[in-house]
Write a protein that holds these residues in place. Structure first.
Motif, PDB file in Angstrom:
ATOM      1  N   VAL A  22     -19.187  19.099 -50.341  1.00 52.72           N
ATOM      2  CA  VAL A  22     -18.007  19.824 -50.798  1.00 52.72           C
ATOM      3  C   VAL A  22     -18.391  21.239 -51.237  1.00 52.72           C
ATOM      4  O   VAL A  22     -17.693  22.213 -50.922  1.00 52.72           O
ATOM      5  N   GLU A  23     -19.484  21.387 -51.948  1.00 51.37           N
ATOM      6  CA  GLU A  23     -19.928  22.709 -52.379  1.00 51.37           C
ATOM      7  C   GLU A  23     -20.252  23.602 -51.188  1.00 51.37           C
ATOM      8  O   GLU A  23     -19.912  24.791 -51.169  1.00 51.37           O
ATOM      9  N   VAL A  24     -20.895  23.040 -50.185  1.00 53.94           N
ATOM     10  CA  VAL A  24     -21.229  23.812 -48.985  1.00 53.94           C
ATOM     11  C   VAL A  24     -19.956  24.239 -48.255  1.00 53.94           C
ATOM     12  O   VAL A  24     -19.824  25.388 -47.816  1.00 53.94           O
ATOM     13  N   LEU A  25     -18.977  23.346 -48.139  1.00 52.64           N
ATOM     14  CA  LEU A  25     -17.719  23.678 -47.470  1.00 52.64           C
ATOM     15  C   LEU A  25     -16.947  24.754 -48.226  1.00 52.64           C
ATOM     16  O   LEU A  25     -16.354  25.648 -47.621  1.00 52.64           O
ATOM     17  N   VAL A  26     -16.934  24.694 -49.540  1.00 51.74           N
ATOM     18  CA  VAL A  26     -16.261  25.719 -50.339  1.00 51.74           C
ATOM     19  C   VAL A  26     -16.939  27.068 -50.131  1.00 51.74           C
ATOM     20  O   VAL A  26     -16.279  28.092 -49.927  1.00 51.74           O
ATOM     21  N   ALA A  27     -18.269  27.088 -50.155  1.00 53.79           N
ATOM     22  CA  ALA A  27     -19.001  28.336 -49.945  1.00 53.79           C
ATOM     23  C   ALA A  27     -18.723  28.896 -48.551  1.00 53.79           C
ATOM     24  O   ALA A  27     -18.519  30.105 -48.389  1.00 53.79           O
ATOM     25  N   LEU A  28     -18.698  28.040 -47.544  1.00 52.72           N
ATOM     26  CA  LEU A  28     -18.404  28.493 -46.178  1.00 52.72           C
ATOM     27  C   LEU A  28     -16.995  29.052 -46.059  1.00 52.72           C
ATOM     28  O   LEU A  28     -16.765  30.043 -45.362  1.00 52.72           O
ATOM     29  N   SER A  29     -16.033  28.434 -46.737  1.00 54.31           N
ATOM     30  CA  SER A  29     -14.658  28.942 -46.661  1.00 54.31           C
ATOM     31  C   SER A  29     -14.551  30.304 -47.347  1.00 54.31           C
ATOM     32  O   SER A  29     -13.823  31.182 -46.888  1.00 54.31           O
ATOM     33  N   ILE A  30     -15.264  30.505 -48.441  1.00 48.12           N
ATOM     34  CA  ILE A  30     -15.256  31.797 -49.118  1.00 48.12           C
ATOM     35  C   ILE A  30     -15.878  32.873 -48.224  1.00 48.12           C
ATOM     36  O   ILE A  30     -15.345  33.980 -48.082  1.00 48.12           O
ATOM     37  N   VAL A  31     -16.989  32.557 -47.597  1.00 43.55           N
ATOM     38  CA  VAL A  31     -17.648  33.509 -46.694  1.00 43.55           C
ATOM     39  C   VAL A  31     -16.748  33.824 -45.500  1.00 43.55           C
ATOM     40  O   VAL A  31     -16.621  34.979 -45.099  1.00 43.55           O
ATOM     41  N   ALA A  32     -16.090  32.799 -44.936  1.00 45.01           N
ATOM     42  CA  ALA A  32     -15.198  33.017 -43.791  1.00 45.01           C
ATOM     43  C   ALA A  32     -14.023  33.920 -44.176  1.00 45.01           C
ATOM     44  O   ALA A  32     -13.636  34.809 -43.409  1.00 45.01           O
ATOM     45  N   THR A  33     -13.463  33.722 -45.352  1.00 48.95           N
ATOM     46  CA  THR A  33     -12.356  34.558 -45.819  1.00 48.95           C
ATOM     47  C   THR A  33     -12.806  36.006 -45.993  1.00 48.95           C
ATOM     48  O   THR A  33     -12.103  36.940 -45.588  1.00 48.95           O
ATOM     49  N   ALA A  34     -13.970  36.201 -46.573  1.00 49.30           N
ATOM     50  CA  ALA A  34     -14.493  37.555 -46.751  1.00 49.30           C
ATOM     51  C   ALA A  34     -14.759  38.224 -45.408  1.00 49.30           C
ATOM     52  O   ALA A  34     -14.464  39.412 -45.226  1.00 49.30           O
TER      53      ALA A  34
END
Length: 130
Positions: A22-34
């Motif tokens: 879950v932490e990895v997916l949240v980090a990936l979604s933040i990076v994708a949004t940026a």
């Protein structure tokens, strides 16, 4: 080291190392949004630079036609004309519309610069008798 393992076995707890899924997916979604925001900003800057270049070329074409009209030192005839203008390897179309005014010593001149059928610039002015 052995005491540590024995202590873990007795308490039933294990030490956690690394990140959960879950932490990895949240980090990936933040990076994708940026990254998407950066991509949109880059696209907007590119479109703005192209628009600025189009406006500069259009203004040069419009000013050239107005200067030609003034240098002829004759009152322009009422009517519409279209002229091609070559600037920076591009062919732009300049549409001139000359209209009478209530004062016969002046004519209204509307200049529209087009790239194919897309309007780039519109300038209106008044030309007087010389």
């Amino acid at each position: 080291m052995r005491a540590h393992v024995q202590r873990q076995a007795m308490t039933g707890r294990r030490s956690h190392r690394g990140f959960t899924l879950v932490e990895v997916l949240v980090a990936l979604s933040i990076v994708a949004t940026a990254l998407m925001a950066g991509l949109q900003a880059t696209g907007a800057l590119t479109r703005h630079a192209q628009r600025q270049s189009d406006m500069l070329l259009g203004q040069m074409c419009a000013e050239n036609e107005l200067i030609n009209m003034r240098l002829s030192r004759q009152m322009p005839g009422v009517g519409d004309t279209t002229v091609n203008c070559e600037q920076a390897g591009r062919t732009l179309t300049v549409a001139l519309a000359v209209r009478p005014t209530p004062n016969t010593n002046f004519r209204r001149v509307d200049v529209q610069v087009l790239d194919e059928k897309n309007p780039i610039l519109h300038i209106s002015t008044v030309v007087g008798r010389y």
